[in-house]
Design an enzyme around this catalytic site. Structure first.
Site, PDB file in Angstrom:
ATOM      1  N   LYS A   1      25.245 -47.878  33.300  1.00 27.20           N
ATOM      2  CA  LYS A   1      26.485 -47.221  33.745  1.00 27.20           C
ATOM      3  C   LYS A   1      26.133 -45.941  34.492  1.00 27.20           C
ATOM      4  O   LYS A   1      25.208 -45.217  34.076  1.00 27.20           O
ATOM      5  CB  LYS A   1      27.347 -46.925  32.516  1.00 27.20           C
ATOM      6  CG  LYS A   1      28.739 -46.375  32.801  1.00 27.20           C
ATOM      7  CD  LYS A   1      29.520 -46.194  31.495  1.00 27.20           C
ATOM      8  CE  LYS A   1      30.942 -45.709  31.700  1.00 27.20           C
ATOM      9  NZ  LYS A   1      31.691 -45.544  30.437  1.00 27.20           N
TER      10      LYS A   1
ATOM     11  N   SER B   1      36.306 -47.667  30.415  1.00 27.53           N
ATOM     12  CA  SER B   1      35.784 -47.158  31.671  1.00 27.53           C
ATOM     13  C   SER B   1      34.504 -47.850  32.128  1.00 27.53           C
ATOM     14  O   SER B   1      34.136 -47.730  33.291  1.00 27.53           O
ATOM     15  CB  SER B   1      35.536 -45.655  31.538  1.00 27.53           C
ATOM     16  OG  SER B   1      34.501 -45.401  30.593  1.00 27.53           O
TER      17      SER B   1
ATOM     18  N   SER C   1      35.484 -47.551  25.533  1.00 27.51           N
ATOM     19  CA  SER C   1      35.060 -47.933  26.886  1.00 27.51           C
ATOM     20  C   SER C   1      33.955 -48.968  26.963  1.00 27.51           C
ATOM     21  O   SER C   1      33.646 -49.449  28.049  1.00 27.51           O
ATOM     22  CB  SER C   1      34.616 -46.705  27.671  1.00 27.51           C
ATOM     23  OG  SER C   1      35.743 -46.063  28.190  1.00 27.51           O
TER      24      SER C   1
HETATM   25  N1  GLN Z   1      40.154 -45.380  27.687  1.00 32.76           N
HETATM   26  C1  GLN Z   1      39.740 -44.188  27.008  1.00 32.76           C
HETATM   27  C2  GLN Z   1      40.026 -42.984  27.844  1.00 32.76           C
HETATM   28  O1  GLN Z   1      40.574 -43.137  28.875  1.00 32.76           O
HETATM   29  C3  GLN Z   1      38.342 -44.320  26.572  1.00 32.76           C
HETATM   30  C4  GLN Z   1      37.340 -43.804  27.506  1.00 32.76           C
HETATM   31  C5  GLN Z   1      35.942 -43.959  27.004  1.00 32.76           C
HETATM   32  O2  GLN Z   1      35.688 -44.541  25.960  1.00 32.76           O
HETATM   33  N2  GLN Z   1      35.018 -43.401  27.765  1.00 32.76           N
HETATM   34  O3  GLN Z   1      39.723 -41.897  27.491  1.00 32.76           O
END
Ligand code: GLN
Length: 453
Positions: A47, A122, A146
């Protein structure tokens, strides 16, 4: 670990990345030299918020468009030392804030099962790359879900370790007390192999812990108590319900005891998460000031330069989170928001500790439904609800794994298992058992269109 081989992977990247936009940077084939060691030949996607020396580290942000990492994250370094090869950097929501990879400054990623749909976020790039066989395994980061939510949407495994089991050194911090590097894989056994090598204490990360054992003890359902949460059962949609029921049925038939649990605080998890995560993000992102790192909008003073740079290159979601985080930490509101959220977080931790006094594992959905259409993305606040099932593991530090549980309308359905702190091996054993006894792996393999092209 069985690997696809550099040739096939590079072929898949060439064939599919144009359509899927999973990789933001691809390492050319001639530079992919397999190392020696237990992971020789393993192609690892990373990532783009995890540092690999010499490769870009954009975090999905315009602000870091030309930034090249000067060092390598500990986790990646350990995997490289064991023979793995990094194939490139994978798309994400800017600074890992989002649930659909639509907040990337470099275009969104498409779901390999259906390009009109989101791969989740994400870590959408990581999930899409593993599902479409554009790498063997991939690293993502999981602050609120995420890794697990995109894994569920793409029909693969997504694992968030016990907090501290993987070093965060080299992971661009979003919310440090919640962040963990996580692993995407098509087989649960791959996760174990990576964890055996990458886990453990790192002097560069004071929150890292001695690696829990990843040795398999086998999984015998008849010795297991599996908790299910009444409040969460009400929240899952019709696409997930049959897979969930079937999973419980399979475990029961094999002798597992199913224990109903109650999680009355479930409806606080998103608020608590948003307060804690944005507060920490506002502090962590202060380092992107237009002075350090790359993009700079010139101003006459430090203040002007910083404001102009951040104003110009941070995207709207990142700005929203910084504003909210600054607000909840402000002197006037600290007690009523941040402090209160911190207190509720401990109530949630106590509740989950209580669960693990009664059961070995907790089974929940990973998401309420299947991947939504990119054109029908919910609004900002509805998108926050995506994390309802995944956040508790971040707030408590507990390990959790999303696993493929079948399909609905030709789209993958994911469920989630959570275990007590440091019982990561049990999670992986359970996922391995389910892979053989519950999941028809071949169906999942066939379903992903990009597998067969
Ligand atoms: N969807 C969550 C957010 O928008 C989780 C993001 C993550 O785990 N990096 O914060």
């Amino acid at each position: 670990m069985e690997t696809l081989g550099v040739k096939e992977i590079c072929g898949n990247i060439a064939a599919h990345n144009g359509a899927l936009n999973a990789y933001l940077q691809v390492v050319p084939e001639e530079r992919l030299k397999p190392g020696a060691g237990p992971l020789a030949g393993v192609c690892l996607g990373v990532k783009d918020n995890i540092a690999v020396a010499g490769l870009q580290l954009t975090c999905g942000s315009k602000l870091l468009e030309r930034y090249v990492a000067p060092y390598t994250a500990t986790v990646v370094e350990r995997l490289l030392a064991a023979g793995a090869t990094v194939t490139g950097k994978l798309n994400l929501d800017e600074f890992a804030m989002g649930s659909a990879t639509t907040y990337s400054a470099y275009g969104d990623t498409k779901n390999p099962w259906d390009e009109d749909r989101t791969p989740g976020g994400s870590s959408g790039g990581s999930a899409a790359a593993v599902a479409a066989k554009m790498c063997d395994v991939a690293l993502g980061s999981d602050t609120g879900g995420s890794v697990r939510q995109p894994a569920a949407y793409c029909g693969i495994y997504g694992y968030k370790p016990t907090y501290g089991a993987l070093s965060r050194y080299g992971l661009t911090a979003f919310a440090s007390s919640l962040d963990q590097i996580g692993i995407f894989a098509r087989r649960p056994g791959h996760i174990r192999e990576l964890m055996r090598i990458a886990a453990g204490r790192d002097d560069h990360d004071a929150t890292s812990i001695e690696a829990p054992s990843f040795a398999t003890r086998g999984f015998s359902p008849s010795e297991m108590k599996i908790g299910v949460i009444a409040e969460y059962e009400k929240k899952m949609g019709p696409a997930v319900r049959p897979a969930y029921d079937r999973c419980i049925e399979t475990l029961k038939k094999a002798g597992a005891t199913i224990v109903p649990l109650s999680f009355p605080e479930y409806d606080t998890v998103i608020s608590v998460y948003q307060v804690v995560a944005t507060a920490e993000a506002s502090a962590n992102l202060a380092r992107f000031d237009g002075i350090r790192y790359t993009a700079r909008a010139e101003g006459c003073s430090f203040r002007e330069t910083t404001a102009a740079s951040r104003g110009r290159w941070f995207g709207p979601e990142v700005k929203r989170r910084i504003l909210l985080g600054t607000w909840v930490l402000s002197r006037a509101y600290y007690d009523s928001y941040y402090l209160r959220a911190a207190k509720v977080r401990t109530v949630i931790l106590d509740r989950w500790k209580e669960f693990f006094g009664k059961v070995d594992l907790v089974l929940t959905p990973a998401t309420a439904g299947t991947a939504f259409k990119r054109a029908e993305q919910p609004d900002t606040f509805a998108l926050y609800l995506e994390d309802l099932f995944t956040i508790p593991a971040n707030l408590t530090g507990m390990p959790a794994i999303a696993f493929p549980a079948g399909t609905h309308d030709r789209l993958p359905v994911g469920l989630q298992l959570t275990a007590d702190l440091s019982r990561d091996a049990l999670l992986i054993d359970a996922a391995g058992w389910l892979e053989k006894n519950f999941m028809d792996f071949a169906t999942i393999e066939r379903g992903c269109r990009h597998d067969t092209i």
